[in-house]
Design an enzyme around this catalytic site. Structure first.
Site, PDB file in Angstrom:
ATOM      1  N   HIS A 101       0.886  -1.177   0.000  1.00  0.00           N
ATOM      2  CA  HIS A 101       0.000   0.000   0.000  1.00  0.00           C
ATOM      3  C   HIS A 101       0.921   1.224   0.000  1.00  0.00           C
ATOM      4  O   HIS A 101       1.992   1.194   0.628  1.00  0.00           O
ATOM      5  CB  HIS A 101      -0.818   0.128   1.284  1.00  0.00           C
ATOM      6  CG  HIS A 101      -1.776  -0.985   1.587  1.00  0.00           C
ATOM      7  ND1 HIS A 101      -1.404  -2.138   2.207  1.00  0.00           N
ATOM      8  CD2 HIS A 101      -3.111  -1.070   1.386  1.00  0.00           C
ATOM      9  CE1 HIS A 101      -2.469  -2.909   2.378  1.00  0.00           C
ATOM     10  NE2 HIS A 101      -3.523  -2.289   1.878  1.00  0.00           N
ATOM     11  N   ASP A 104       2.319   2.013   3.349  1.00  0.00           N
ATOM     12  CA  ASP A 104       3.262   1.053   3.951  1.00  0.00           C
ATOM     13  C   ASP A 104       4.697   1.510   3.741  1.00  0.00           C
ATOM     14  O   ASP A 104       5.551   1.305   4.603  1.00  0.00           O
ATOM     15  CB  ASP A 104       3.183  -0.336   3.284  1.00  0.00           C
ATOM     16  CG  ASP A 104       1.813  -0.969   3.362  1.00  0.00           C
ATOM     17  OD1 ASP A 104       1.059  -0.636   4.280  1.00  0.00           O
ATOM     18  OD2 ASP A 104       1.518  -1.813   2.482  1.00  0.00           O
TER      19      ASP A 104
HETATM   20  C1  XUL Z   1      -7.764  -6.396   4.332  1.00  0.00           C
HETATM   21  C2  XUL Z   1      -6.951  -6.826   3.186  1.00  0.00           C
HETATM   22  C3  XUL Z   1      -6.063  -5.797   2.586  1.00  0.00           C
HETATM   23  C4  XUL Z   1      -6.000  -5.839   1.098  1.00  0.00           C
HETATM   24  C5  XUL Z   1      -5.227  -4.712   0.490  1.00  0.00           C
HETATM   25  O1  XUL Z   1      -8.562  -7.380   4.858  1.00  0.00           O
HETATM   26  O2  XUL Z   1      -6.993  -7.971   2.784  1.00  0.00           O
HETATM   27  O3  XUL Z   1      -4.797  -5.964   3.123  1.00  0.00           O
HETATM   28  O4  XUL Z   1      -5.451  -7.020   0.650  1.00  0.00           O
HETATM   29  O5  XUL Z   1      -5.682  -3.466   0.883  1.00  0.00           O
END
Ligand code: XUL
Ligand code: CO
Length: 436
Positions: A101, A104
């Site tokens: 992300h 992150d």
């Molecule tokens: C949350 C989840 C996230 C997504 C990416 O449950 O799975 O980590 O994969 O935002």
């Protein structure tokens, strides 16, 4: 600086007899199965958020985990150390991909402009480390759910100011994903849902969510980003009801808003079970509808009703998942991203290796089992036999639309009762167990 000194070199395949906990017993990257190497089939990715950033916090307690790369006082120094640690970990584990992300990899600053310049700095470093190690980006995404501004959603927020913020974040995250050669981009609707309908205009929120995705598609075209867009379904958590409930719900949403040509599913095992489906069901549904894209490989716990994000270890699950993935022609842009975190008591750096090695071996075994099932055509043959009536002239006539209710009625009047046949479930379950 070395952040994982307990592992000296890249984890190797030593075969099923090995007792070395830091070796693969089943994942042999170069071994060919059904014409492709295991690495090409499985396309493992490490997720940045849990593996690098997860520190064992939960709703009842503070961090339990201390990381060597998380010590510097300056947040950007910590971000850089973490990035170096990340690529050291990817390389030592021997995975080809990573996922992240925006938030992150670079901590948020006071303004969007400052935050974005931090992202640029970290993207530059990531690009250099990708070049040095050969590790590639499976997908990038936006975290539009952690910051308080997103407490009532991002694209579905009642305030258009927040919608604009989410759009700005996605714009930037998509641009850096392109810069890093990302093969995909994920939309997980973090808080796109509701806590109570008493304060929610559901129809309007759904329209807004679709608008956000259309704008993302437009921007993708504008910047020439070639990666695949994915939606990651999840039925609940953090909101009581998430709009991207499951793959079926997402398919209907994409169709309604003319978004279907641009999206595939990123199926997460634990999200499937939260929706009262199996992981296998969500994969099979996606495959049957041509929207199977990528996988967040993890598992839940039967006794816990939330997203425990545990590392996948269940061979039944991994075998059936790989069976469906292989039948669907395998991954194109997608892969197996370990969206999983070590338990709160697994506080050592080495636990990260054990967790990933076990999960990679579990999927490697799943792949081998699935390949054997496909080669022997045992399940396929049983299914074909069950549907054999549809391959007769009569069945084909219905399938090709040459029948109407009158003709079907005439058929029954002439032929009487259909013959009942066994579904053979127990036999098939026995056969599957012989392959495990
Ligand atoms: C949350 C989840 C996230 C997504 C990416 O449950 O799975 O980590 O994969 O935002
Ligand atoms: Co996920």
């Amino acid at each position: 600086m070395e952040f994982f000194p307990e592992v000296k070199k890249t984890i190797e395949y030593e075969g099923p007899k090995s007792k070395n906990p830091l070796a693969f017993k089943h994942y042999n990257a170069k071994e060919k199965i059904l014409g492709k190497t295991m690495a090409e089939h499985l396309r493992f990715a490490v997720c940045y958020w849990h593996t690098l950033k997860g520190l064992g916090t939960d709703q009842f307690g503070a961090n339990t985990i201390v990381r060597r790369y998380n010590k510097a006082a300056d947040p950007m120094q910590r971000a850089e150390d973490t990035m170096h640690a990340a690529f050291e970990f990817f390389t030592k584990l021997g995975v080809q991909f990573w996922c992240f992300h925006d938030r992150d990899i670079a901590p948020e600053a006071k303004t969007l402009a400052e935050t974005n310049s931090r992202l640029d700095k970290m993207t530059k470093l990531a690009k250099k480390l990708q070049r040095n190690t050969g590790v590639k980006l499976l997908w990038g995404t936006t975290n539009a759910f952690s910051h308080p501004r997103f407490m009532a959603g991002a694209g579905t927020n009642p305030n258009p100011h927040v919608f604009a913020y989410a759009a700005s974040q996605i714009k930037k995250a998509m641009e850096i994903t392109k810069e890093l050669g990302g093969q995909g981009y994920v939309f997980w609707g973090g808080r796109e849902g509701y806590d109570t309908l008493l304060n929610t205009d559901m129809g309007r929120e759904l329209d807004h969510l679709a608008m956000l995705l259309h704008l993302a598609v437009d921007h993708k075209k504008k910047i020439g980003f070639k990666g695949q867009l994915y939606i990651e379904p999840k039925p609940k958590e953090p909101t009581k009801h998430q709009y991207d409930f499951d793959a079926g719900n997402c398919l209907a949403f994409l169709q309604k808003y003319n978004l279907l040509p641009y999206f595939k599913m990123n199926i997460e095992a634990n999200h499937a079970t939260l929706a009262a489906h199996t992981f296998h069901h969500e994969l099979e549904f996606s495959a049957a509808n041509g929207i199977l894209g990528s996988v967040d490989a993890n598992r839940g716990d039967l006794l816990l009703g939330w997203d425990t994000d545990q590392f996948p270890t269940d061979l039944y699950d991994t075998s059936l998942a790989m069976y469906t993935i292989l039948k669907a022609g395998g991954f194109k842009t997608g892969g197996l991203n370990f969206d999983a975190h070590v338990r709160r008591q697994s506080i050592d750096h080495i636990d990260l290796f054990y967790a990933h090695i076990g999960a990679m071996d579990a999927f490697a075994r799943g792949l081998k089992i699935a390949a054997k099932l496909i080669k022997d055509r045992v399940i396929e043959k049983a299914v074909a036999k069950r549907y054999a009536g549809w391959d007769t002239r009569f069945g084909r006539m219905i399938e090709s639309g040459k029948m109407n209710f009158k003709k079907l009625e005439t058929y029954i009047l002439e032929n009487g009762e259909p013959k009942l046949q066994s579904g053979r479930q127990e036999l098939l379950e026995n056969i599957l167990n012989e392959y495990l």
